[in-house]
Design an enzyme around this catalytic site. Structure first.
Site, PDB file in Angstrom:
ATOM      1  CG  HIS A 173      12.792  -0.276 -12.541  1.00 37.57           C
ATOM      2  ND1 HIS A 173      11.857  -0.849 -11.702  1.00 37.57           N
ATOM      3  CD2 HIS A 173      12.791   1.042 -12.251  1.00 37.57           C
ATOM      4  CE1 HIS A 173      11.337   0.085 -10.925  1.00 37.57           C
ATOM      5  NE2 HIS A 173      11.875   1.238 -11.237  1.00 37.57           N
ATOM      6  CB  SER A 190       3.754   2.191 -11.907  1.00 35.58           C
ATOM      7  OG  SER A 190       3.901   2.737 -10.615  1.00 35.58           O
ATOM      8  CB  SER A 191       7.229   0.453  -7.976  1.00 35.60           C
ATOM      9  OG  SER A 191       8.376   0.485  -8.759  1.00 35.60           O
ATOM     10  NE  ARG A 192       3.880   5.509  -5.034  1.00 30.06           N
ATOM     11  CZ  ARG A 192       4.872   6.375  -5.289  1.00 30.06           C
ATOM     12  NH1 ARG A 192       5.172   6.683  -6.526  1.00 30.06           N
ATOM     13  NH2 ARG A 192       5.565   6.909  -4.295  1.00 30.06           N
ATOM     14  CE  LYS A 222       3.756   5.402 -14.571  1.00 32.83           C
ATOM     15  NZ  LYS A 222       4.224   5.746 -13.277  1.00 32.83           N
ATOM     16  CG  ASP A 223       8.223   8.939 -12.912  1.00 29.47           C
ATOM     17  OD1 ASP A 223       7.132   9.059 -12.334  1.00 29.47           O
ATOM     18  OD2 ASP A 223       8.895   7.894 -12.860  1.00 29.47           O
ATOM     19  CG  HIS A 269       8.508  -2.212 -12.726  1.00 32.17           C
ATOM     20  ND1 HIS A 269       8.878  -1.501 -13.838  1.00 32.17           N
ATOM     21  CD2 HIS A 269       8.196  -1.283 -11.783  1.00 32.17           C
ATOM     22  CE1 HIS A 269       8.753  -0.213 -13.603  1.00 32.17           C
ATOM     23  NE2 HIS A 269       8.369  -0.041 -12.354  1.00 32.17           N
ATOM     24  CD  GLN A 308      12.089  10.395  -4.839  1.00 30.57           C
ATOM     25  OE1 GLN A 308      13.300  10.414  -4.978  1.00 30.57           O
ATOM     26  NE2 GLN A 308      11.280   9.963  -5.796  1.00 30.57           N
TER      27      GLN A 308
END
Ligand code: PAF
Length: 283
Positions: free
Chosen positions: A37, A185-187, A149-150, A34, A61
Site C-alpha cells: 500500500h 498481502s494483507s492476508r 497484485k490484483d 503494508h 466484495q
C-alpha cells in the site's frame, strides 16, 4: 492529515480541492496497510499534489464463506502509517454511510469477470466495481493508483473507467515482494511459518513460466499444467487455478504468439489461506 468519515464531507473537500486546481490522487484500500500500500501512495505522490487514502472493508466484495469478519482492522496503526507516508486526507467511512438502508445500486462488468477470480468468487467483482465507482464519486480524483497484485481487479477497474467515461487516469503499481518472492498481502498474516514457506511455490511457478517461455515453449496450457503440478506436489498446498490471459483483452490464451504479452494468473491455498499472484510475460 485529516480523517474524514462522512461521504458528504469528503465530497465537499474534494470539490474545493478541484476548484483550487489541486491534482487529486486516490489510493483505495481495505486497511491493514503494508509495504505494498505504501508503494501505491508513493507512486500517487509522483503525479498528484493531494493524496486521499480510503480505508473501507467493503462487505459487498466478500462471499458468504469468506473472511469479512476476520479481516484485520488495525485502524490506529493504519492512521500512523498513512500520516508518516504523507497522506493528506484519510477517508474511512462506516458501512452504514456507504450502504445506507434501501441501498440497491450495483455496477457490473461482464466478460472480464467471467473467469479466474470472477468464477471462483461469484459477485466479488460486482462488489469491487460498485465500491470503486462510489469512492471515485466521493473523492473525485484525477488519478487513481491500484496494485498489479490484483491483476484481474485492475482490468475490471480499467474497463469500468473506460466504459463509464470516467475522467480518471488509472495507474498500475508493480507487485511488492518479500525476499522469498512471496507477494506482500494483507492476508499473509494468516500464514503459519510452515505455510508461508510452502507458499513460495507461487513465485517459483512464476519463475518456471518465465524460463519456459524464454526457452520458446509456446504452449501456455502445458506451462500452466506444469505449475499446477508443482503447487500440488507441495504438502499442504493446493492449486485453485493457473492460466494465461492476453495482456490487453484479458481473454484466456492457450498458445503464445511471439512478441505478444500475456499475463499468468495464479491462485492457490497454503493450508486454509488463499493467495493470488501474477506476472506479465512477453513471448
Ligand atoms: O484491492 C482492494 O483492497 C479492494 O478490492 C479495493 C480496491 C480497495 C475495493 O474495496
Amino acid at each position: 492529515m485529516q480523517i474524514i468519515t462522512e461521504p458528504g464531507q469528503m465530497q465537499t473537500i474534494a470539490e474545493k480541492l478541484r476548484l483550487s486546481r489541486q491534482c487529486i490522487g486516490v489510493v483505495m484500500t481495505m486497511g491493514a496497510l503494508h509495504e505494498g500500500h505504501l508503494s501505491l501512495i508513493k507512486l500517487a505522490q509522483q503525479t498528484a499534489g493531494t493524496i486521499i487514502l480510503t480505508i473501507f472493508v467493503n462487505p459487498s466484495q466478500f462471499g458468504l464463506n469468506e473472511d469479512l469478519h476476520l479481516y484485520p482492522r488495525p485502524f490506529e496503526k493504519d492512521v500512523a502509517l498513512a500520516k508518516a507516508a504523507g497522506v493528506d486526507f484519510l477517508f474511512a467511512p462506516d458501512t452504514e454511510s456507504v450502504y445506507p438502508q434501501h441501498y440497491q445500486t450495483t455496477v457490473t462488468c461482464s466478460e472480464v469477470t467471467k473467469m479466474y477470480e470472477g468464477e471462483k468468487r461469484p459477485d466479488h467483482f460486482k462488489g469491487v466495481a460498485t465500491i470503486v465507482t462510489k469512492l471515485f464519486n466521493i473523492t473525485k480524483p484525477h488519478i487513481a493508483v491500484f496494485g498489479e497484485k490484483d491483476a484481474q481487479q485492475l482490468a475490471v477497474i480499467r474497463r469500468v473507467v473506460e466504459d463509464l467515461n470516467m475522467d480518471i487516469k488509472v495507474i498500475a503499481a508493480p507487485i511488492v515482494r518479500e525476499k522469498s518472492g512471496l507477494a506482500v498481502s494483507s492476508r499473509n498474516i494468516y500464514l503459519s511459518i510452515e505455510e508461508r514457506d510452502a507458499a513460495t511455490i507461487l513465485y517459483k511457478g512464476i519463475c518456471h513460466a518465465e524460463n519456459r517461455v524464454a526457452g520458446h515453449e509456446h504452449n501456455l496450457q502445458t506451462i500452466a499444467e506444469e505449475i499446477e503440478g508443482m503447487i500440488n506436489a507441495i504438502p499442504g498446498c493446493r492449486s485453485d487455478y493457473v492460466g494465461f490471459v492476453d495482456e490487453v483483452t484479458f481473454e484466456p490464451a492457450e498458445t503464445a504468439e511471439s512478441g505478444k504479452e500475456y499475463r499468468l494468473l495464479l491462485a492457490m491455498y497454503s493450508g486454509a489461506v488463499r493467495l493470488i499472484d501474477n506476472v506479465m510475460i512477453c513471448a
